[in-house]
Design an enzyme around this catalytic site. Sequence first.
Site, short mmCIF file in Angstrom:
data_model
loop_
_atom_site.label_atom_id
_atom_site.label_comp_id
_atom_site.label_asym_id
_atom_site.label_seq_id
_atom_site.Cartn_x
_atom_site.Cartn_y
_atom_site.Cartn_z
N HIS A 192 0.98 -1.21 0.14
CA HIS A 192 0.13 -0.04 0.02
C HIS A 192 0.87 1.30 -0.19
O HIS A 192 1.66 1.51 1.03
CB HIS A 192 -0.88 0.08 1.20
CG HIS A 192 -2.05 -0.99 0.95
ND1 HIS A 192 -3.31 -0.55 1.74
CD2 HIS A 192 -2.30 -2.11 0.39
CE1 HIS A 192 -4.20 -1.46 1.14
NE2 HIS A 192 -3.45 -2.22 0.57
N TYR A 228 -9.57 6.02 6.38
CA TYR A 228 -9.57 6.45 7.68
C TYR A 228 -10.86 7.43 7.92
O TYR A 228 -10.35 8.66 7.08
CB TYR A 228 -8.39 7.08 8.29
CG TYR A 228 -7.51 5.99 8.67
CD1 TYR A 228 -6.31 5.36 7.76
CD2 TYR A 228 -7.32 5.46 10.07
CE1 TYR A 228 -5.51 4.45 8.18
CE2 TYR A 228 -6.27 4.35 10.40
CZ TYR A 228 -5.32 3.85 9.39
OH TYR A 228 -4.54 2.91 9.78
N PRO A 266 -5.13 1.49 18.48
CA PRO A 266 -4.67 0.77 17.07
C PRO A 266 -5.02 1.53 15.69
O PRO A 266 -4.55 1.45 14.63
CB PRO A 266 -5.95 -0.18 16.79
CG PRO A 266 -7.04 0.26 17.99
CD PRO A 266 -6.28 0.94 18.97
N LYS A 283 0.31 0.52 14.78
CA LYS A 283 1.54 0.50 15.62
C LYS A 283 1.81 -0.78 16.48
O LYS A 283 2.90 -0.87 16.97
CB LYS A 283 1.90 1.74 16.27
CG LYS A 283 2.15 2.90 15.15
CD LYS A 283 3.34 2.79 14.31
CE LYS A 283 3.24 3.74 13.15
NZ LYS A 283 3.93 3.45 11.92
N TYR A 322 3.64 6.81 9.63
CA TYR A 322 2.73 5.83 9.23
C TYR A 322 3.75 4.67 8.86
O TYR A 322 3.47 3.55 9.06
CB TYR A 322 1.76 6.19 8.36
CG TYR A 322 0.58 5.00 8.48
CD1 TYR A 322 0.69 4.07 7.53
CD2 TYR A 322 -0.53 5.40 9.01
CE1 TYR A 322 -0.39 3.06 7.46
CE2 TYR A 322 -1.52 4.14 9.10
CZ TYR A 322 -1.45 3.42 8.36
OH TYR A 322 -2.37 2.54 8.23
#
Length: 389
Positions: free
Chosen positions: A72, A200, A292, A296, A384
């Site tokens: 991704h 998200y 979450p 991580k 990220y």
Amino acid sequence: MRTQVAIIGGGPSGLLLSQLLHKKGIDSVVLERRSRDYVLGRIRAGILETGFVGLMREAGVGERMDNESYVHDGTLISYGDEEFEINFKEHTGTSVIVYGQTEVTRDLYDACQQDEGRVLTEVSAVMPHDLKTDAPYVTFMKDGKVVRLDCDYVAGCDGFHGVSRQQIPEDVRREYEKTYPFGWLGILSETPPVHEELIYANSERGFALCSMRNENLSRYYVQCPLTDKPEDWSDERFWEELKQRIPAKHAANLITGPSIEKSIAPLRSFVCEPMRWGRLFLCGDAAHIVPPTGAKGLNTAASDIHYLYHGLVQFYEQKDTEGLDSYSEKALARIWKAERFSWWMTTLLHRFPDQTEFDLKIQRAELEFLRSNEAAQKVMAENYVGLPY
Ligand code: APR
Ligand code: PHB
């Protein structure tokens, strides 16, 4: 019994450490209280940083991951019907991969269990002893018998509810915790993902996340009150709520189906300092927990294992304890940055019960700044995909 490194806990942390040590000819024994199937039955996250990918390959268990995972290059962030992409590849030159923790753990069990006796499952009453001496040992029950395992070092990889962290005396141990006033209701469904990247979503009804495991296995979450129970949420109610929290164009494409797993998890930030007590080293969830939102949990466990693995190799190959002596400081430096990022993403994307109108305006401004500012997007992308070890 005797080994070089006794590892308490046969989750991803313990198994990865054992397999990495094995590749260097360092003996370990993993003590896991549950069965292999029970451990593999836990549904956890599925985003791996490149650091974790590298450790899996170094441990010799990266083949199926490399063949079956998905790369991704970015993720979508949405608020209401608006959305924008954070392009990891563009900002950092790297990406993340999607590969379920269940599959990671399965690959590690398959490798570790090739050595008879290296992983002992369904043990009980595991207890480390003499951690402040140069001859520590661990006792446990197996098949009704008390067993003593002498070792040089103990790795506490037994998760948040394990026995290891409690071995650090209360007057030495410092615990930092933040709990969040909501949970995540997650479902797994054998349906195609709604989008090729994760979404998200911040919506006036609360947070939602659209994720996946493969082209016919999707993972979805909605923020829910802590008082909710999974049985309060029929599949129909879940799908209708999810559709209201993601942009309409994605809701229109959502393919729904029966859930094959449904659970609610609370959100917590937690760090224990120090992560070492004599010959005991805490790793992963035994030492720290993140909400979450930033994906991580598994990835902070990986960096702990990286530091401990290299410290143990340095000791056994060069009789040099520098890596072990600096383990706690190095691990905590990276953990706190992951804690910050996970807290930031959670604050950015969720609706808090006590949010004021001002708070909502600030949250909207933060999202707008992230949407419109290259530097802000680069900072999010760097966190990220994973900060350096
Ligand atoms: N004795 C033996 N085993 C134990 C004990 C004990 N007293 N207590 C716990 N365990 C085992 C648990 O059954 C579990 O399999 O230790 C293992 C710990 O595994 P995890 O909780 O998965 O922790 P870790 O290996 O650090 O992996 C962290 O897992 O929970 C997720 O979000 C988390 O992705 C992160 C990852
Ligand atoms: C998941 O796929 O389960 C997942 C992905 C990203 C997150 C959390 C969970 O931030």
